[in-house]
Scaffold this motif. Structure first.
Motif, PDB file in Angstrom:
ATOM      1  N   THR A  14       0.791  -1.183  -0.176  1.00  0.00           N
ATOM      2  CA  THR A  14       0.076   0.032   0.017  1.00  0.00           C
ATOM      3  C   THR A  14       0.966   1.118   0.015  1.00  0.00           C
ATOM      4  N   GLY A  15       0.246   2.402  -0.718  1.00  0.00           N
ATOM      5  CA  GLY A  15       0.926   3.522  -0.758  1.00  0.00           C
ATOM      6  C   GLY A  15       1.324   4.064   0.631  1.00  0.00           C
ATOM      7  N   ALA A  16       2.351   4.801   0.795  1.00  0.00           N
ATOM      8  CA  ALA A  16       2.888   5.285   2.234  1.00  0.00           C
ATOM      9  C   ALA A  16       2.006   6.365   2.785  1.00  0.00           C
ATOM     10  N   GLY A  17       1.338   6.112   3.941  1.00  0.00           N
ATOM     11  CA  GLY A  17       0.416   6.888   4.506  1.00  0.00           C
ATOM     12  C   GLY A  17      -1.078   6.712   3.873  1.00  0.00           C
ATOM     13  N   THR A  18      -1.333   5.885   2.891  1.00  0.00           N
ATOM     14  CA  THR A  18      -2.572   5.687   2.400  1.00  0.00           C
ATOM     15  C   THR A  18      -2.932   4.163   2.381  1.00  0.00           C
ATOM     16  N   ASP A  19      -4.119   3.978   1.904  1.00  0.00           N
ATOM     17  CA  ASP A  19      -4.748   2.681   1.862  1.00  0.00           C
ATOM     18  C   ASP A  19      -4.790   2.203   0.506  1.00  0.00           C
ATOM     19  N   ASP A  20      -4.134   3.093  -0.463  1.00  0.00           N
ATOM     20  CA  ASP A  20      -4.061   2.788  -2.036  1.00  0.00           C
ATOM     21  C   ASP A  20      -3.279   1.568  -2.434  1.00  0.00           C
ATOM     22  N   ASP A  21      -3.636   0.775  -3.130  1.00  0.00           N
ATOM     23  CA  ASP A  21      -2.885  -0.494  -3.684  1.00  0.00           C
ATOM     24  C   ASP A  21      -1.415   0.060  -4.400  1.00  0.00           C
ATOM     25  N   ALA A  22      -0.199  -0.642  -4.319  1.00  0.00           N
ATOM     26  CA  ALA A  22       0.714  -0.330  -5.114  1.00  0.00           C
ATOM     27  C   ALA A  22       1.231  -1.823  -5.584  1.00  0.00           C
ATOM     28  N   ALA A  23       1.686  -1.915  -6.876  1.00  0.00           N
ATOM     29  CA  ALA A  23       2.197  -3.149  -7.356  1.00  0.00           C
ATOM     30  C   ALA A  23       3.502  -3.108  -8.051  1.00  0.00           C
ATOM     31  N   PHE A  24       4.345  -3.926  -7.977  1.00  0.00           N
ATOM     32  CA  PHE A  24       5.821  -3.928  -8.646  1.00  0.00           C
ATOM     33  C   PHE A  24       6.211  -5.250  -9.276  1.00  0.00           C
ATOM     34  N   ALA A  25       6.795  -5.321 -10.407  1.00  0.00           N
ATOM     35  CA  ALA A  25       7.306  -6.507 -10.663  1.00  0.00           C
ATOM     36  C   ALA A  25       8.831  -6.427 -10.891  1.00  0.00           C
ATOM     37  N   LEU A  26       9.567  -7.425 -10.671  1.00  0.00           N
ATOM     38  CA  LEU A  26      11.224  -7.317 -10.998  1.00  0.00           C
ATOM     39  C   LEU A  26      11.586  -8.575 -11.593  1.00  0.00           C
ATOM     40  N   ASP A  27      12.457  -8.565 -12.168  1.00  0.00           N
ATOM     41  CA  ASP A  27      13.165  -9.667 -12.764  1.00  0.00           C
ATOM     42  C   ASP A  27      13.781 -10.623 -11.962  1.00  0.00           C
ATOM     43  N   ALA A  28      13.537 -11.860 -11.902  1.00  0.00           N
ATOM     44  CA  ALA A  28      13.842 -12.840 -10.933  1.00  0.00           C
ATOM     45  C   ALA A  28      15.387 -13.142 -10.942  1.00  0.00           C
ATOM     46  N   THR A  29      15.842 -12.632 -11.912  1.00  0.00           N
ATOM     47  CA  THR A  29      17.443 -13.084 -12.035  1.00  0.00           C
ATOM     48  C   THR A  29      18.293 -11.665 -11.562  1.00  0.00           C
ATOM     49  N   THR A  30      17.728 -10.646 -12.343  1.00  0.00           N
ATOM     50  CA  THR A  30      18.574  -9.263 -12.108  1.00  0.00           C
ATOM     51  C   THR A  30      18.226  -8.545 -10.868  1.00  0.00           C
ATOM     52  N   GLY A  31      16.668  -8.592 -10.483  1.00  0.00           N
ATOM     53  CA  GLY A  31      16.121  -7.684  -9.628  1.00  0.00           C
ATOM     54  C   GLY A  31      15.813  -6.563 -10.309  1.00  0.00           C
ATOM     55  N   LYS A  32      15.909  -6.244 -11.566  1.00  0.00           N
ATOM     56  CA  LYS A  32      15.562  -5.012 -12.378  1.00  0.00           C
ATOM     57  C   LYS A  32      14.050  -4.981 -12.440  1.00  0.00           C
ATOM     58  N   THR A  33      13.616  -3.629 -12.020  1.00  0.00           N
ATOM     59  CA  THR A  33      12.162  -3.214 -12.086  1.00  0.00           C
ATOM     60  C   THR A  33      11.654  -3.359 -13.349  1.00  0.00           C
ATOM     61  N   LEU A  34      10.432  -4.129 -13.545  1.00  0.00           N
ATOM     62  CA  LEU A  34       9.916  -4.424 -14.851  1.00  0.00           C
ATOM     63  C   LEU A  34       8.841  -3.471 -15.224  1.00  0.00           C
ATOM     64  N   TRP A  35       8.183  -3.126 -14.203  1.00  0.00           N
ATOM     65  CA  TRP A  35       6.893  -2.088 -14.272  1.00  0.00           C
ATOM     66  C   TRP A  35       6.385  -1.811 -12.735  1.00  0.00           C
TER      67      TRP A  35
END
Length: 426
Positions: A328-349
């Protein structure tokens, strides 16, 4: 100090609004089971499902009907293996029928006077190329002669296709497990090569982890004070206690030898996240300021800092190439989603994306390149690598999934939330 021995393998979910009691007839389901295809990953699920056993959501469902811990269930083919401290049930995911029960040969512990024992989900491991079901049971060994009674852990290895025990080994627990009122949690951590790893813990204060040779059925190593929660790159990772302080830690999965120990933390969660990372969620000692890190399993060193929104969030590996996280967003109840490459850890979106006018879904799980979740518009599915919406609604928001079925929350009688299983349909 609150310690969590493992991280959710399926992220929290709001319940499906449709009750799931009126599934098709048993005869129709039995016929369908024989011909049910496997979908990796499923695009759709049946809208009517079968209710899972009572008690699976005890202590892991918060006031917002989101999961704060994983249900004690492992999916294998068309079977859901449901773990308890004194038995494992094999459930047909087509119709919810119990097809077999695995019980320890030893004397199961007795609950009473407020004492409750728990179990993690059984683990599917591979022995000589053949799948096997690994299940630990805490048991009571009666005294004989001058030998005192004591608590032990019985480790059962079963054929997951037939739900039949192949062999067992019983290991004595440390003396702390014999203390009155001790509540034990037995967890099948997994395997690295021919070494199976099992942990038994009591609250935040005591734990022990065993390494078992899965070919000779013998104990290889034991580490008292260490609770393994996962295995990554040949390292059993978890937490250990020392003089009432908690640390993330890593031990060689083959030998049990210590490899690294992290700094003192509070409110920590340590988990293997995919094959190449350890996820560490915790608070700094003293300030309790939260942080989220990806660690190197071999050294325990920080490889990447993750967004603080995930300090109380959950992450899952899609068993292919992507790590997907939800918070959830800092100080809020809004959802936040992240995806990372499982090998490099690079943020995909990441979502939300204000420029694209996209909100973040409440992610429930991910499997083989597909992310499942829900928004106010209903269940949704995303491409795990791009984060783009997929055109077909999965109809449910599963919290656990494989190629044959998904488990999701649903309301019963209009108010009570329970866990149901839904066959994959496409």
């Amino acid at each position: 100090m609150a310690l969590a021995g493992s991280l959710l393998t399926a992220c929290g979910s709001g319940e499906d609004s449709q009750a799931a009691d009126d599934a098709p007839s048993a005869a129709a389901r039995t016929s369908a089971a024989a011909s049910r295809p496997v979908h990796d990953p499923p695009a759709t699920f049946a809208t009517k499902g079968a209710r899972m056993p009572d008690g699976l959501l005890a202590d892991i469902l918060d006031l917002d009907n989101r999961l704060v811990g994983p249900p004690s269930v492992t999916l294998y083919g068309k079977t859901a293996y449901v773990g308890a401290f004194d038995y494992v049930q094999a459930i047909d995911t087509t119709n919810g029928h119990v097809t077999a029960t695995i019980e320890p040969a030893g004397k199961a512990l007795v609950e009473g006077d407020g004492t409750e024992h728990k179990a993690g989900a059984p683990a599917i491991v591979t022995i000589g190329g053949t799948p096997a079901l690994l299940t630990p049971f805490p048991v009571k060994v009666s005294g004989t002669g001058t030998q005192a009674s004591h608590q032990a852990v019985e480790i059962d290895v079963s054929d997951p296709d037939a739900a039949k025990v192949l062999w067992r080994v019983t290991l004595r627990l440390p003396e702390w497990a014999d203390e009155p009122g001790t509540e034990l949690t037995a967890t099948a951590v997994g395997a690295d090569g021919n070494t199976g790893v099992v942990a038994v813990s009591h609250d935040d204060s005591h734990a022990v982890t065993y390494g078992i040779d899965l070919t000779t059925h013998r104990q290889i190593w034991v580490q008292d004070g260490f609770a393994a929660t996962g295995i990554a790159e040949g390292i059993a990772v978890g937490w250990e206690t020392e003089k009432y302080e908690a640390h993330a830690a890593g031990h060689d999965a083959a030998t049990g030898a210590p490899r690294w120990q992290g700094q003192t933390m509070v409110s920590q969660t340590v988990s293997a996240l995919g094959p190449h990372f350890v996820l560490l969620q915790g608070g700094h000692w003293g300030s309790e300021k939260p942080y989220v890190q990806l660690l190197d399993p071999a050294t325990g060193k920080t490889k990447q800092q993750l967004p603080v929104q995930l300090s109380k969030g959950t992450c899952v590996y899609d068993e292919k190439s992507t790590l997907v996280c939800h918070g959830t967003g800092a100080g809020t109840d809004d959802d936040a989603a992240f995806a990372l490459d499982a090998t490099t850890g690079k943020t995909l979106w990441q979502l939300p994306d204000q420029q694209a006018d996209r909100i973040a879904p409440e992610i429930t799980t991910a499997w083989y390149g597909r992310v499942y979740g829900k928004t106010g518009n209903g269940p949704v599915a995303l491409d795990a690598r791009t984060g783009q919406d997929l055109p077909t609604s999965p109809r449910i928001a599963p919290v656990l999934v494989n190629g044959s079925a998904g488990l999701a929350l649903a309301k019963v009688d209009g108010w009570k939330t329970e866990l149901f299983v839904y066959p994959a349909t496409g």
